[in-house]
Design an enzyme around this catalytic site. Structure first.
Site, PDB file in Angstrom:
ATOM      1  CG  HIS A  71      -2.151   1.724   3.522  1.00 24.62           C
ATOM      2  ND1 HIS A  71      -2.009   2.444   2.355  1.00 24.62           N
ATOM      3  CD2 HIS A  71      -1.530   2.433   4.479  1.00 24.62           C
ATOM      4  CE1 HIS A  71      -1.325   3.546   2.604  1.00 24.62           C
ATOM      5  NE2 HIS A  71      -1.021   3.571   3.886  1.00 24.62           N
ATOM      6  CG  LEU A  78       2.517  -1.177  -3.640  1.00 23.45           C
ATOM      7  CD1 LEU A  78       1.157  -1.831  -3.403  1.00 23.45           C
ATOM      8  CD2 LEU A  78       2.622  -0.725  -5.093  1.00 23.45           C
TER       9      LEU A  78
END
Ligand code: PAF
EC number: 6.3.2.1
Length: 283
Positions: free
Chosen positions: A37, A185
Site C-alpha cells: 500500500h 505482500l
C-alpha cells in the site's frame, strides 16, 4: 494529515483543494496496510499535489461472511504509515455512511473481464468492489486512482469500468511488492503461521518457473499450466483455487502464447486464500 469519517466533510475538503488548482491522487484500501500500500501512496504523492487514502472493509465484496468477519484491522498503525509516506487525507467511513439504507441491490458487471479467475471463484466479489468504488470516486473526484497489480483482474476491471462510465480519472496500476523471499505482500499474510508462510512461497515459485519456461521459448499454454500445477501440487496442504495462463489485456485463453501473457494463481494455504500473478511479454 487530515482524518475524516464523514463523506460531506471529505467532499468539502477535496473541493477546496481542487478549487485551488490541486491535482488529487486517490488510493482506496481496506486497511491493515503494508509496504505494498505504501508503494501506492508514495507513487500518488509523487504524481499529485494531494493524496487521499480510504480505509474501509467493504462488506459488499465478501462472498464469505467468515472472511469478512476475520478481516484484520489496525487503524492506528495504518494512520502512522499514511503519515510517513505523505498522505494528506485519510477517509475512514463507517458502513452506514458508505451504504445509508443498506447495500443496494444492483449488479455492476463487465462480462468480458468477469468470466474467470476471481470473478468465477468469488461470485459477486467484483460487483461489490465496483459498487464501493463508484461511491468513493464520486466523493473524491480524483484525477488519478492507484491500484496494486497483485489484484490484476481488479485493476483491469476498474480501468475498463472508469472508461465505460466516463469517470474523468486515470487508473494507474502499481507493480506488486514482494518480501525478500518472493511472497507478494498482502494483508492476509498476517494470518499465516510460519509453516504456512513456507507453503505460501510456492505461489511465487510456481509463477517464476512458468515465466522461465516462457522465456526459454515455450508457447504452449498447457505446458506452462502443467509446471504451475506441479509446483502447487507438491504441497498436500495447499489447495489450488485456480491457475490460469491468459492474454494479459483481454483475460482470454490462448491457443499459442504470444504478446503479453498473464500467469495467475490462487490457492488456500490453511484457511487463508492467497492470489498472485506475473505478466510476461513475448517478443
Ligand atoms: O483492493 C482492495 O483492497 C479493495 O478491493 C478496494 C479496491 C479497496 C475496494 O474495496
Amino acid at each position: 494529515m487530515i482524518v475524516l469519517k464523514n463523506p460531506n466533510e471529505l467532499r468539502e475538503v477535496v473541493q477546496g483543494w481542487k478549487h485551488d488548482g490541486a491535482e488529487i491522487g486517490f488510493a482506496p484500501t481496506m486497511g491493515f496496510l503494508h509496504k505494498g500500500h505504501g508503494a501506492l501512496f508514495s507513487r500518488s504523492a509523487s504524481e499529485n499535489d494531494r493524496t487521499v487514502v480510504s480505509i474501509f472493509v467493504n462488506p459488499a465484496q465478501f462472498n464469505d461472511p467468515e472472511d469478512y468477519s476475520k478481516y484484520p484491522i489496525s487503524t492506528e498503525k495504518d494512520l502512522e504509515l499514511c503519515k510517513a509516506v505523505g498522505v494528506d487525507l485519510v477517509y475512514l467511513p463507517d458502513r452506514d455512511s458508505v451504504y445509508p439504507g443498506g447495500i443496494p441491490s444492483i449488479e455492476l458487471r463487465i462480462p468480458r473481464l468477469m468470466r474467470n479467475l476471481d470473478a468465477k471463484t468469488r461470485p459477486g466479489h467484483f460487483e461489490g468492489v465496483l459498487l464501493v468504488l463508484s461511491r468513493f470516486f464520486h466523493a473524491v473526484e480524483a484525477d488519478r486512482a492507484y491500484f496494486g497489480k497483485k489484484d490484476y483482474q481488479q485493476y483491469l476491471i476498474v480501468k475498463e469500468f472508469v472508461r465505460m462510465l466516463g469517470f474523468p480519472m486515470e487508473i494507474i496500476g502499481v507493480e506488486t511488492v514482494r518480501d525478500p523471499e518472493g511472497l507478494a505482500l498482502s494483508s492476509r499474510n498476517a494470518r499465516l503461521s510460519n509453516s504456512e508462510k513456507e507453503e505460501a512461497l510456492l505461489l511465487s515459485r510456481a509463477l517464476r518457473l512458468g515465466e522461465r519456461l516462457i522465456q526459454k521459448g515455450e508457447t504452449d499454454p498447457e505446458a506452462v499450466r502443467a509446471i504451475l500445477s506441479d509446483v502447487l501440487d507438491s504441497s498436500t496442504s495447499l489447495k489450488t483455487d485456480y491457475l490460469e495462463v491468459l492474454n494479459a489485456d483481454s483475460l482470454e485463453e490462448l491457443q499459442v502464447l504470444k504478446g503479453e501473457v498473464l500467469l495467475a494463481v490462487a490457492a488456500f494455504v490453511g484457511q487463508v486464500r492467497l492470489i498472485d500473478n506475473i505478466t510476461v511479454r513475448i517478443s
